[in-house]
Design an enzyme around this catalytic site. Structure first.
Site, PDB file in Angstrom:
ATOM      1  N   TYR A  54       0.820  -1.213   0.000  1.00  0.00           N
ATOM      2  CA  TYR A  54       0.000   0.000   0.000  1.00  0.00           C
ATOM      3  C   TYR A  54       0.857   1.267   0.000  1.00  0.00           C
ATOM      4  O   TYR A  54       0.426   2.295  -0.531  1.00  0.00           O
ATOM      5  CB  TYR A  54      -0.999  -0.037   1.162  1.00  0.00           C
ATOM      6  CG  TYR A  54      -2.068  -1.077   0.905  1.00  0.00           C
ATOM      7  CD1 TYR A  54      -3.108  -0.819   0.023  1.00  0.00           C
ATOM      8  CD2 TYR A  54      -1.997  -2.332   1.490  1.00  0.00           C
ATOM      9  CE1 TYR A  54      -4.070  -1.784  -0.255  1.00  0.00           C
ATOM     10  CE2 TYR A  54      -2.952  -3.304   1.224  1.00  0.00           C
ATOM     11  CZ  TYR A  54      -3.980  -3.023   0.345  1.00  0.00           C
ATOM     12  OH  TYR A  54      -4.917  -3.984   0.060  1.00  0.00           O
ATOM     13  N   ARG A  57       1.327   1.835  -3.607  1.00  0.00           N
ATOM     14  CA  ARG A  57       0.118   2.376  -4.234  1.00  0.00           C
ATOM     15  C   ARG A  57      -0.007   3.876  -3.923  1.00  0.00           C
ATOM     16  O   ARG A  57      -0.411   4.666  -4.775  1.00  0.00           O
ATOM     17  CB  ARG A  57      -1.126   1.650  -3.720  1.00  0.00           C
ATOM     18  CG  ARG A  57      -1.122   0.137  -3.827  1.00  0.00           C
ATOM     19  CD  ARG A  57      -1.398  -0.373  -5.232  1.00  0.00           C
ATOM     20  NE  ARG A  57      -0.272  -0.288  -6.120  1.00  0.00           N
ATOM     21  CZ  ARG A  57       0.818  -1.091  -6.058  1.00  0.00           C
ATOM     22  NH1 ARG A  57       0.936  -2.001  -5.146  1.00  0.00           N
ATOM     23  NH2 ARG A  57       1.779  -0.951  -6.929  1.00  0.00           N
ATOM     24  N   GLN A  87     -15.765   2.444  -6.354  1.00  0.00           N
ATOM     25  CA  GLN A  87     -15.090   1.246  -5.855  1.00  0.00           C
ATOM     26  C   GLN A  87     -13.579   1.484  -5.754  1.00  0.00           C
ATOM     27  O   GLN A  87     -12.858   0.639  -5.233  1.00  0.00           O
ATOM     28  CB  GLN A  87     -15.354   0.062  -6.789  1.00  0.00           C
ATOM     29  CG  GLN A  87     -16.827  -0.297  -6.903  1.00  0.00           C
ATOM     30  CD  GLN A  87     -17.064  -1.351  -7.969  1.00  0.00           C
ATOM     31  OE1 GLN A  87     -16.905  -2.540  -7.722  1.00  0.00           O
ATOM     32  NE2 GLN A  87     -17.426  -0.920  -9.171  1.00  0.00           N
ATOM     33  N   VAL A  89      -9.985   3.278  -4.639  1.00  0.00           N
ATOM     34  CA  VAL A  89      -9.462   3.756  -3.361  1.00  0.00           C
ATOM     35  C   VAL A  89      -8.565   4.982  -3.535  1.00  0.00           C
ATOM     36  O   VAL A  89      -8.020   5.485  -2.553  1.00  0.00           O
ATOM     37  CB  VAL A  89      -8.697   2.631  -2.622  1.00  0.00           C
ATOM     38  CG1 VAL A  89      -9.654   1.503  -2.251  1.00  0.00           C
ATOM     39  CG2 VAL A  89      -7.532   2.090  -3.447  1.00  0.00           C
ATOM     40  N   ASP A  90      -8.416   5.466  -4.763  1.00  0.00           N
ATOM     41  CA  ASP A  90      -7.642   6.688  -4.989  1.00  0.00           C
ATOM     42  C   ASP A  90      -8.504   7.913  -4.695  1.00  0.00           C
ATOM     43  O   ASP A  90      -9.693   7.800  -4.413  1.00  0.00           O
ATOM     44  CB  ASP A  90      -7.101   6.716  -6.429  1.00  0.00           C
ATOM     45  CG  ASP A  90      -8.217   6.627  -7.474  1.00  0.00           C
ATOM     46  OD1 ASP A  90      -9.068   7.542  -7.520  1.00  0.00           O
ATOM     47  OD2 ASP A  90      -8.255   5.646  -8.245  1.00  0.00           O
ATOM     48  N   HIS A 105     -14.750   0.937  -0.940  1.00  0.00           N
ATOM     49  CA  HIS A 105     -13.694  -0.007  -0.573  1.00  0.00           C
ATOM     50  C   HIS A 105     -12.539   0.642   0.185  1.00  0.00           C
ATOM     51  O   HIS A 105     -11.450   0.082   0.249  1.00  0.00           O
ATOM     52  CB  HIS A 105     -13.181  -0.725  -1.826  1.00  0.00           C
ATOM     53  CG  HIS A 105     -14.231  -1.551  -2.496  1.00  0.00           C
ATOM     54  ND1 HIS A 105     -14.223  -1.833  -3.845  1.00  0.00           N
ATOM     55  CD2 HIS A 105     -15.353  -2.133  -1.993  1.00  0.00           C
ATOM     56  CE1 HIS A 105     -15.295  -2.566  -4.143  1.00  0.00           C
ATOM     57  NE2 HIS A 105     -15.992  -2.761  -3.036  1.00  0.00           N
ATOM     58  N   GLY A 176     -16.767   2.299 -16.049  1.00  0.00           N
ATOM     59  CA  GLY A 176     -15.499   1.602 -15.862  1.00  0.00           C
ATOM     60  C   GLY A 176     -15.498   0.486 -14.850  1.00  0.00           C
ATOM     61  O   GLY A 176     -14.508   0.290 -14.151  1.00  0.00           O
ATOM     62  N   THR A 177     -16.571  -0.262 -14.768  1.00  0.00           N
ATOM     63  CA  THR A 177     -16.587  -1.411 -13.864  1.00  0.00           C
ATOM     64  C   THR A 177     -17.205  -2.607 -14.563  1.00  0.00           C
ATOM     65  O   THR A 177     -18.145  -2.469 -15.340  1.00  0.00           O
ATOM     66  CB  THR A 177     -17.349  -1.118 -12.556  1.00  0.00           C
ATOM     67  OG1 THR A 177     -17.439  -2.322 -11.783  1.00  0.00           O
ATOM     68  CG2 THR A 177     -18.729  -0.572 -12.806  1.00  0.00           C
ATOM     69  N   SER A 178     -16.640  -3.768 -14.291  1.00  0.00           N
ATOM     70  CA  SER A 178     -17.101  -5.003 -14.928  1.00  0.00           C
ATOM     71  C   SER A 178     -18.391  -5.524 -14.322  1.00  0.00           C
ATOM     72  O   SER A 178     -18.982  -6.468 -14.830  1.00  0.00           O
ATOM     73  CB  SER A 178     -16.022  -6.081 -14.785  1.00  0.00           C
ATOM     74  OG  SER A 178     -15.795  -6.362 -13.407  1.00  0.00           O
TER      75      SER A 178
END
Length: 235
Positions: A54, A57, A87, A89-90, A105, A176-178
């Site tokens: 992390y 990141r 979703q 975390v940035d 998240h 931008g999410t599956s």
């Protein structure tokens, strides 16, 4: 009175800013096992590995800027009452100017207690010069600092507020999410009957259940621009 636009965003929007996704080809999960860096068990087994992961990141955030899609969503606040449910975390939505962002998240730039990770008293925002967390750093309650991240196997504290926002939406947008990650993917089922739902993703997406969506098969930035031109501002 402005219409209420609720936006669910995923890794695809941040990928356009250069942040590597986890699940795609060449994603982070090809280098790291989920069990090692994104579970409570991994943290208990090897806190140094998790801390280093992390820290890396966070360092990436320092050289990353919001992409056009982040900025366009922020600009939509001029015409719409916008809530972002992400979703990711940035902090790219915030840096682009979005004023209401709900993180499902967790957040990279925050740390918290190992004993009570969701206690607001224990959550602390890191300044950039503090992004290199060290083993031995302590939370207010004296427990080791851990990332303020919702790991696999943990409850998602913000899912109830996200459901409430979704139920209030006049327009619901997915970028931008599956739609493979639950409980976030299940939010579509909480939209009111008749609420327009738009999905922006360059790939074919399996929409859960019998939810009707308008799929704009573009990347995040091009897709949000097309949405604005074709659906939001042409009436």
């Amino acid at each position: 009175m402005k219409k209420h636009l609720v936006v669910l965003t995923g890794a695809g929007i941040s990928a356009e800013s250069g942040i590597r996704t986890f699940r795609d080809s060449n994603g982070l999960w090809e280098e790291y096992r989920v069990e090692d860096v994104a579970t409570p068990e991994g943290w208990a087994r090897d806190p140094q590995l998790v801390t280093d992961f992390y820290n890396q990141r966070r360092q990436q955030l320092l050289s990353t800027q919001p992409c056009a899609a982040h900025r366009l969503l922020a600009e939509l606040e001029q015409q719409y009452d916008v809530d972002i449910i992400t979703q990711n975390v940035d902090d790219l939505h915030e840096r682009a100017g979005s004023s209401r962002v709900l993180h499902l998240h967790g957040e990279l730039a925050k740390v918290t207690s190992s004993l009570a990770p969701n206690d607001p008293e224990q959550i602390r925002v890191l300044q950039p010069e503090e992004y290199e967390v060290k083993i031995g750093d302590k939370a207010k309650d004296g427990s080791p600092l851990r990332p303020y991240i919702v790991w696999f196997g943990e409850a998602v504290p913000n899912i109830e507020p996200a459901i409430d926002l979704t139920m209030q939406a006049d327009i619901f947008l997915v970028v931008g999410t599956s739609l493979n990650v639950y409980p976030a993917a299940g939010l579509l089922h909480y939209t009111r009957v008749g609420t327009p739902i738009y999905l922006i993703d360059p790939n074919d997406v399996q929409v859960p259940g019998n939810v009707s969506v308008t799929h704009i098969q573009q990347g995040a930035s091009a897709g949000v621009q097309e949405l604005m031109n074709k659906y939001l501002f042409n009436k």
